[in-house]
Design an enzyme around this catalytic site. Structure first.
Site, short mmCIF file in Angstrom:
data_model
loop_
_atom_site.label_atom_id
_atom_site.label_comp_id
_atom_site.label_asym_id
_atom_site.label_seq_id
_atom_site.Cartn_x
_atom_site.Cartn_y
_atom_site.Cartn_z
N HIS A 175 48.21 83.97 -30.23
CA HIS A 175 48.90 83.12 -29.36
C HIS A 175 47.99 81.84 -29.27
CE1 HIS A 175 50.09 82.66 -24.81
NE2 HIS A 175 49.21 81.64 -25.09
N HIS B 224 52.94 85.06 -20.17
CA HIS B 224 51.59 84.39 -19.36
C HIS B 224 51.47 84.99 -17.94
CE1 HIS B 224 49.51 80.75 -17.88
NE2 HIS B 224 50.08 81.21 -16.91
N HIS C 259 46.44 86.78 -21.02
CA HIS C 259 45.35 86.29 -19.92
C HIS C 259 45.46 87.09 -19.09
CE1 HIS C 259 47.01 82.71 -21.99
NE2 HIS C 259 47.83 82.43 -21.30
N ARG D 256 41.81 87.12 -16.47
CA ARG D 256 41.86 85.80 -15.68
C ARG D 256 41.21 85.96 -14.47
NH1 ARG D 256 44.77 81.79 -15.75
NH2 ARG D 256 46.19 82.06 -16.78
N ASP E 57 44.59 81.60 -27.51
CA ASP E 57 45.10 80.47 -26.64
C ASP E 57 44.76 79.07 -27.23
OD1 ASP E 57 46.77 79.33 -24.72
OD2 ASP E 57 45.63 79.35 -23.09
N SER F 71 45.83 74.09 -23.14
CA SER F 71 44.94 73.47 -22.13
C SER F 71 44.42 74.60 -21.10
CB SER F 71 45.68 72.38 -21.21
OG SER F 71 46.68 73.10 -20.63
#
Length: 390
Positions: free
Chosen positions: A61, A195, A224, A227, A285, A289
């Site tokens: 990713h 995501h 993710h 998170r 990732d 950003s």
């Protein structure tokens, strides 16, 4: 033409003990206790004493063409450069788009994957985008997967996030069906990289698809998932029911303070909960950003992900969490290679591609990297660079 790595500790990823590895051209030609051959032409002998050999890393990713943009045009992140990948031990990479699928598009992603291949790395990409209907090259996810060689799946598609297109269950069903059939016909994985944001629905949209259609959990790779604590607990339950989960290694001190689960600790918790390592992957990732938002959803700041975060979390899994190296290394080698059906990747074995990483036995730091049989990193530093790198 030939490289012989002698007397190296081999984790292929299974621990095989000390032995020799012969690279012939771009392939692994021999693995064993002591190479019996002699007088090979142009043979380079590499002393592996004090080193550990592991398969080249698969980063599944990475925003290889750049990402970002949540804070305006000046927050668009740059494309990845070759040295950032190979110095991180990454020899295989899968590119994805991000939030912005207006100024960035699948053709740009595909071109970057091809350019990395020309520079000596193994690279693929995912068709599609955050928003649904997803962006494609041919106008169809199924056609992209069948007709375009380097597209191996779909994503990243955003759910449970204020930046997503808030897709309906019917829209997600149709996308998953198209990816499934396209993967079947094209001989690809067809997996959808999903995501996950901080939204309260968490993994429920994926579970609903599996409950209401003929599609299985293997169609999806939610990412993710570390998170926040609530999402991570949902991911443990999801993985125990047979799903795959992907933990993101790039982070910030603020994210960790706010409850993000450190990947090495997350791996320990997943394994202790009974989740097989074959259902767990790490990805970086990279070039994505890492935006911060306030309680109203307003943008407050941004950092950039990097593939250099990938292996340190595996190393912490071993040195801090006490997970055996042969187990921890699978989350960035065999498992992602299997999820995306990458041929001849993720293992040190005869006939596989010549992708290897040599680690220092003491601190597990990266010493040398070989990509398709070519030495690309020595002494932890890149000895080849991308075309436009200084």
């Amino acid at each position: 033409m030939f490289k012989l790595i002698k007397k190296v500790e081999m984790y292929c990823p299974d621990k095989l003990g000390k032995g020799d590895i012969l690279l012939a051209g771009d392939k692994i030609a021999w693995v064993g206790e002591s190479f019996p051959g002699k007088d090979l032409p142009d043979l380079e002998v590499i002393d592996g004493t004090g080193k550990i050999a592991v398969p080249g890393f698969v980063d599944g990713h990475v925003h290889i063409a750049g990402g970002g943009g949540e804070g305006g045009f000046s927050t668009r992140t740059p494309a990845v450069v070759l040295s950032d990948l190979i110095e991180a031990g990454v020899t295989s990479v899968i590119g994805v788009l991000g939030t912005d699928s207006t100024c960035r598009y699948p053709g740009e992603l595909l071109a970057k994957a091809r350019s990395l291949r020309e520079e000596g790395l193994s690279a693929w990409a995912l068709t599609g985008s955050y928003a649904i209907p997803v962006k494609t090259l041919t106008g169809s996810v199924q056609d992209d997967l069948v007709l375009i060689d380097l597209f191996v799946g779909v994503g990243e598609v955003a759910i449970s996030d204020h930046r997503s297109s808030q897709p309906t269950l019917d829209e997600l069903n149709k996308l998953a069906a198209s990816a499934h059939v396209g993967g079947m016909i094209g001989g690809k994985s067809g997996v959808i990289n999903v995501h996950l944001g901080d939204g309260p629905s968490m993994l429920s949209p994926i579970k609903a698809i599996v409950e209401t259609t003929e599609l299985g959990l293997g169609q999806f790779l939610p990412t993710h998932v570390n998170r926040n604590p609530e999402l991570f607990q949902d991911c443990i339950d999801y993985a125990l029911s047979g799903g795959m989960v992907d933990l993101t290694t790039s982070t910030t001190p603020q994210f960790l303070e706010e409850g993000e689960v450190k990947c090495s600790q997350g791996l320990r918790r997943l394994l202790d909960s009974g989740v097989s390592v074959e259902r767990i992957t790490f990805s970086s990732d990279g070039q994505g950003s890492l935006p911060s938002f306030d309680s109203t959803g307003a943008f407050t700041g941004l950092s950039i992900g990097t593939s250099r975060s990938l292996f340190p979390e595996v190393r912490d899994s071993v040195l801090v969490e006490g997970i055996p190296l042969e187990t921890a290394i699978q989350v960035i080698t065999t498992t992602p290679a299997s999820v995306y059906r990458l041929p001849r990747k993720g293992r040190i074995a005869k006939g596989y591609d010549g992708d290897l990483v040599l680690l220092e036995k003491g601190d597990l730091s990266i010493s040398s990297v070989f990509a398709m049989g070519k030495t690309v990193v020595q002494g932890g530093r890149a000895v080849v660079k991308g075309r436009f790198e200084p």
